[in-house]
Design an enzyme around this catalytic site. Sequence first.
Site, short mmCIF file in Angstrom:
data_model
loop_
_atom_site.label_atom_id
_atom_site.label_comp_id
_atom_site.label_asym_id
_atom_site.label_seq_id
_atom_site.Cartn_x
_atom_site.Cartn_y
_atom_site.Cartn_z
N GLU A 94 -4.91 -15.00 -0.52
CA GLU A 94 -6.37 -14.84 -0.63
C GLU A 94 -6.87 -15.41 -1.96
OE1 GLU A 94 -5.76 -10.65 0.47
OE2 GLU A 94 -7.63 -10.87 1.60
N LYS A 96 2.62 -2.43 5.18
CA LYS A 96 1.54 -3.38 4.91
C LYS A 96 1.98 -4.40 3.86
CE LYS A 96 -3.45 -3.12 5.06
NZ LYS A 96 -4.64 -2.67 4.37
N SER A 102 0.88 -1.15 0.00
CA SER A 102 0.00 0.00 0.00
C SER A 102 0.92 1.20 0.00
CB SER A 102 -0.87 -0.02 1.26
OG SER A 102 -1.33 1.27 1.56
#
Lengths: 459, 459, 459, 459
Positions: free
Chosen positions: B287, B280, B274
């Site tokens: 995922e 991050k 990010s």
Amino acid sequence: MWGGRFAEGPAAIMRDINASISVDKRLWREDITGSKAHAEMLAAVGVISEADGKEIVDGLERVAQEIETGAFTFSADLEDIHMNVEARLIELIGEPGRRLHTARSRNDQVATDFRMWTRRACRDAADAIGVLQVALVDQAEANADVVMPGYTHLQIAQPVTFGHHMLAYVEMLERDRSRFADAAARMNECPLGAAALAGTSFPIDRNRTAAALGFDRPCANSLDAVSSRDFAIEAVMAASLCATHLSRLAEELVMWTSPHFGFVRLPDAFSTGSSIMPQKRNPDAAELCRAMPGRIVGALSTLLIMMKGLPLAYAKDMQEDKAATFAAFDGLSLALAAMSGMIRNLNVNRDAMRAAAALGYSTATDLADWLVRTRRTPFRRAHEIVGRIVAIAEKKGLTLDKLALSDLQSVDPEITQDVYDVLSVEASVGSRTSFGATSPTNVRERIADWRTRFEEMPT
Amino acid sequence: MWGGRFAEGPAAIMRDINASISVDKRLWREDITGSKAHAEMLAAVGVISEADGKEIVDGLERVAQEIETGAFTFSADLEDIHMNVEARLIELIGEPGRRLHTARSRNDQVATDFRMWTRRACRDAADAIGVLQVALVDQAEANADVVMPGYTHLQIAQPVTFGHHMLAYVEMLERDRSRFADAAARMNECPLGAAALAGTSFPIDRNRTAAALGFDRPCANSLDAVSSRDFAIEAVMAASLCATHLSRLAEELVMWTSPHFGFVRLPDAFSTGSSIMPQKRNPDAAELCRAMPGRIVGALSTLLIMMKGLPLAYAKDMQEDKAATFAAFDGLSLALAAMSGMIRNLNVNRDAMRAAAALGYSTATDLADWLVRTRRTPFRRAHEIVGRIVAIAEKKGLTLDKLALSDLQSVDPEITQDVYDVLSVEASVGSRTSFGATSPTNVRERIADWRTRFEEMPT
Amino acid sequence: MWGGRFAEGPAAIMRDINASISVDKRLWREDITGSKAHAEMLAAVGVISEADGKEIVDGLERVAQEIETGAFTFSADLEDIHMNVEARLIELIGEPGRRLHTARSRNDQVATDFRMWTRRACRDAADAIGVLQVALVDQAEANADVVMPGYTHLQIAQPVTFGHHMLAYVEMLERDRSRFADAAARMNECPLGAAALAGTSFPIDRNRTAAALGFDRPCANSLDAVSSRDFAIEAVMAASLCATHLSRLAEELVMWTSPHFGFVRLPDAFSTGSSIMPQKRNPDAAELCRAMPGRIVGALSTLLIMMKGLPLAYAKDMQEDKAATFAAFDGLSLALAAMSGMIRNLNVNRDAMRAAAALGYSTATDLADWLVRTRRTPFRRAHEIVGRIVAIAEKKGLTLDKLALSDLQSVDPEITQDVYDVLSVEASVGSRTSFGATSPTNVRERIADWRTRFEEMPT
Amino acid sequence: MWGGRFAEGPAAIMRDINASISVDKRLWREDITGSKAHAEMLAAVGVISEADGKEIVDGLERVAQEIETGAFTFSADLEDIHMNVEARLIELIGEPGRRLHTARSRNDQVATDFRMWTRRACRDAADAIGVLQVALVDQAEANADVVMPGYTHLQIAQPVTFGHHMLAYVEMLERDRSRFADAAARMNECPLGAAALAGTSFPIDRNRTAAALGFDRPCANSLDAVSSRDFAIEAVMAASLCATHLSRLAEELVMWTSPHFGFVRLPDAFSTGSSIMPQKRNPDAAELCRAMPGRIVGALSTLLIMMKGLPLAYAKDMQEDKAATFAAFDGLSLALAAMSGMIRNLNVNRDAMRAAAALGYSTATDLADWLVRTRRTPFRRAHEIVGRIVAIAEKKGLTLDKLALSDLQSVDPEITQDVYDVLSVEASVGSRTSFGATSPTNVRERIADWRTRFEEMPT
């Protein structure tokens, strides 16, 4: 190894994972419309200047034009449609473009774009269903009194009218249409302004953007706004049911066009021929419709499995939502168009239907009902009497209306000559006049109802 | 209406239904290989001349070259890859090209091509699984004695070693690999020569074409050969199970990389950052793997629904088979590559794992087992005694190994000093030496086994 | 509220969640067998005394007897079959019973019991498939030369033999059978001794228990042993494919028994009659088979969704595994039995099949092949010639074998009298003698093969 | 062979196929209510006498009483609940009982009963959702200002309030509730009087029976009335979405109760303990809710597959509808009750949540927004500046609010002291006051809205 995928290294793998542009570029109109509404709102509430707002809107319109004319170059490095549009905007207008993303995030932006797309897809599906309903009602009218076999277990049970059969599907499709309407209404809340997940401290006016984008209101909870996809799943559920209904009619068309039934003939335009067997009319379009629940229910499974057990708020898993939803609606749209084309152009073979309707002692129930009505025989007894009569008919190889009165009376002496009035298939369907029943009179009344409803439908 | 689909007329709809070229052009290699084998066989048995056979083979090689170099123009009017290739062949070599389709039909041709593709996909998947297994074994070796919590219900239950945890997935994947091998073996019968559905009267040599295309034997029933798709469904089933296993590991990676666990760190190359929060590391690749059962099980649903209740032999419904199968294997291949990359590059935080392993009185079972072993206490009684001891520990806010001996003896006076030998997490995992258990010794033995098996694996 | 469920309070809800006894009591035999093997092993390695071991085994046999005779009272308070059996054992034999649970846990116990059940279910399914295959081969033999239409798109394409059609299903079922065999073999590793998740510090002999329970070896990783359910999912996958095959044959039976086809007649015992229409033979058993993929693929969805994204090791989610697996195998067993009964007792109407086979210019391909074979016409040209001939036949309302030679020659002057040898349906099927083709000769050879294979099958 | 199933012979197999009584006896109330309405209507329109009508109604009430008190003996030979009830009625009252089945058939009877059951199930589900919503709103109120981490990708992104998080689920559940309401409304048309499939020639009053049974109107097409099951499928679709929402909250509960989060504690009554580890609170109820989409989506698959490609009108396949629908609603009801119990009794650990909320530079966005708001920095630039500041903070191991002003100014000299006002998690959530945002003020307003809506809800 693995067709070389791994050899390309992490960058290649991550690009395949992240770059959704090949799928989501379909959202370009929604993305630009959403950004324009956002920019106008930011200017209206003073978060950006009026001048910046105007430059952004003008810039977005230039981007739209570039995409529409094919002049736009989509870049996988910019991952998705949202970054592609914003990057080009900044190229075109500079500094003001950098202010567009104030008070929003990709999370609410993608949710907004995708909702607008899905809302449109639901409305288009409802319209396409309407077109098919009209085709079915037209066929029903043209064949209101054509007698065909009514089946249970694919065994001939009672005669019905072809018009009535067509109208059965109009009913199913009407529920499908109302499901799409419900889905479109329920999803009609605007996520824009939910930002990453927590809302924002800027004094934005979410009612304004919601209204500008045709939503009834803004979503009331920012976490829910960015992390829910039930709107798309509900839409695909409606599509699944509609496809299931189409698959039933499609199965009937496949059977009816086979030489064993010969009930209908599909026009050349909706059949596939064979250069070697010119008489052949393969019902490919019907088979596609029959298979369509596969594609759409598959997409539904994808979406439900993807969302199962996902904690709030946004997770990358959700990126799978669009490919599945697009595939489902592309499939449904094709199936509805194909079915409408087939139904509109169906050639009905009345004689083949009429002949089949008389098979299988299909008026046996009429005989039982006659006993109940005229002799006050309790139904369960009448049922037994008719069973014995049909056994005689079968033994003699005759249909019920060809049996001698003496044969009938050998089972029940109370049977009289006027029983023959109910034993033909025409008499049978003619007598079925209870509400919702199959008589030509009922069918015509119902057609008139549908015509009225279609006229009243908003377009 | 319907985004204009219907307005384009039947021709447009039927083109969308029939033209599978956008999907099946992926089969071009298989199609040309199959046709070459067919032509050579026809010449060998004298159905066509040797000269014609040679011209066809040469012509097909030219077509292959055109496709490979991008010089070939695919045409939707020619519907599919099979007609595209044959039409171009006839353009190139004339009359002999018209003899290629002797003693075969599109039905056996497509079944053959698709089987060859699916066989290759199964083998590639098995190879990609092997790569991931090696990565897991490497991590197991590097962390054979790293202690981490073993969970039930996501509650800490007993300490285990990280190496053991990695090897659990090696086991699951080994079964996945063997399922792909079984599927590839079972499908390895050649449909070519089944013709439309009934076989042919030409004196073809199906053993020859089967052998030429790497099949074990020809399919023994022509109707089955052209109308079965269980080979593709079984392959997608194996993919579904493999994706399910990956989704479990992916879920663990998502949790382990969250600050609440902090057990592992994914390399930059396999995370999404990010720009606003440089620390991050979004586990996007994990995922994606977690979501992958959605895509693959969705494809499985598509295939099973499509085939349900379909009478023999070929029906257009089956055209849906390729898009679903391709999507499933593209997804699996991506997930396997992503998972291999993540596992290979995983940074393990031993301290975080060790600290967590000591939580939750995770050596309570060791205490019970000590009572059984040294005091001959029946297990169910030992169980109760330990329950009371843990209650004291909880009240005092101490872990079991920090409780005073007097506290232990207050519940069971028979407990002696040497009980402390079993109460540390290191002692616990060290003592678990039964076959298949978690001790570092076991893990290392098992790693050695796997290394041997991997070496023996055919490549 | 909610039918009072909530009013009953937490205890009632948790009992419903936890108490699996209503489902898992079906595992009682496996549970007792597993416990006996465990106790004998504990005694053999000295973890318990020989005397205790014997008492436990005797006690478990008493429990088994109680369950078998119906004397056993199952208690929902004891949650599951495992606790029910152990509690009763302790009641019966006291202290030694409390030693049984040493070095194991419910996690490995349930995994062991459920594997044994599923292994048996796979073997039973394979046997039941064998019974159906024999019925199909018997029908094939009785009707090896019965000519029927072969279909594509449910349009009549080429004549085939009924024997050949039956054997197509024997092929499909053979693959189903081998899938069950593969699944049973792959799952044949014993979880017992994996304990809660980490193995144990007791010197247990897992090879001994594995062998005693008919497993090939113990599971090699304790975490995998207690937390994997792919064995059950693979079994339900095999059941899904088998049910899909049955649904295709079932659809054909439903059509063939309808008056439009009239190809077969189901015996009374496998039809449902109607007291009012005694001639009616509703093919209920066939319809059940057609619907069965619904039940079984539904169970498969349940299992795959349940396992998706589940971290190691045991989680309560997995309790859903048994109800779904049991439902799938109950359904499959019923469908296989019903289908075997129907096929075994099928009455075949040769005349109806023969008559239909001649429809649709079904020997057009034979004419094209004749041109290729005798006139060396390239196939694609022969294809066009036949197309023109069929157009003439259609116009004149004649079948191909009734057309005058002059008509044939008006399209291709090279056609000679001996072409009539290939235009009958009998000639057509007789000439299809390529490997796997439909000729009666092929069918009989294939039947002989199957008979040999069935004899060699282990029972 | 096959566990003896086949050995029992056809009768046993057909009984298993036909006898639905074990499943459908659950419809007894609906069946008797439906029959009473039918009998009263028949008497009212003169098809049967008033006296017979009264005898039938009285007889049916006696049957109801027998069932309610357990005095009734269900018989598998009588196949289903409809025949069981009718047979007993005839036993009790003789001849008039034989008149009950006039002008109806099992086809419309079962469709009517099953619709009434499903309508009730939808309404009960909506009520149970309402109970859970109240529990969530209560928790939201008690924790309106509790700060917790908001996540994307399970990485900490921005602080949110626990109240806001709870209300996200209230929103999702509200859509679920409205879907059940829509489904119940759409299905609220009465099939009774459609008879076997074609309607009837008796002068029945379908509006009367429809009204008596609480339907809005009779179904308008008899074929559709007896052969559609979309009403049940839509209901199970609504249940699938609701279960998906519950599974997300359940996953969060499983994580939050793990020692790694420690955000909440479940009461003993909704956990499963371990006698050996008394501190353990296994979140079994949450895990059941997480697994529930498996059971319900499995049922949905069953229903969709069953209906795919089924020609009109009734087919035996449809008998599968009830078991699947009952299973789905039993599961949903249990999950809703369990989730309500857990939420109502949740102990929230504010400190753990607050501490975690501060991790991960969760106020980085607040800093960027401050730059935009006070310095008119374009957002994309502000974004970059904050990225550099967070990098410094990470290097120094400090949270943003602990960085010296000089550090901030080293990146952007325009930053002033008052920036610290926005860098705490409390300031962050307090500032998020846009509509739908997370601030405690917003949460409290929203709670008030919900309270009003709940009060206005019909009970």
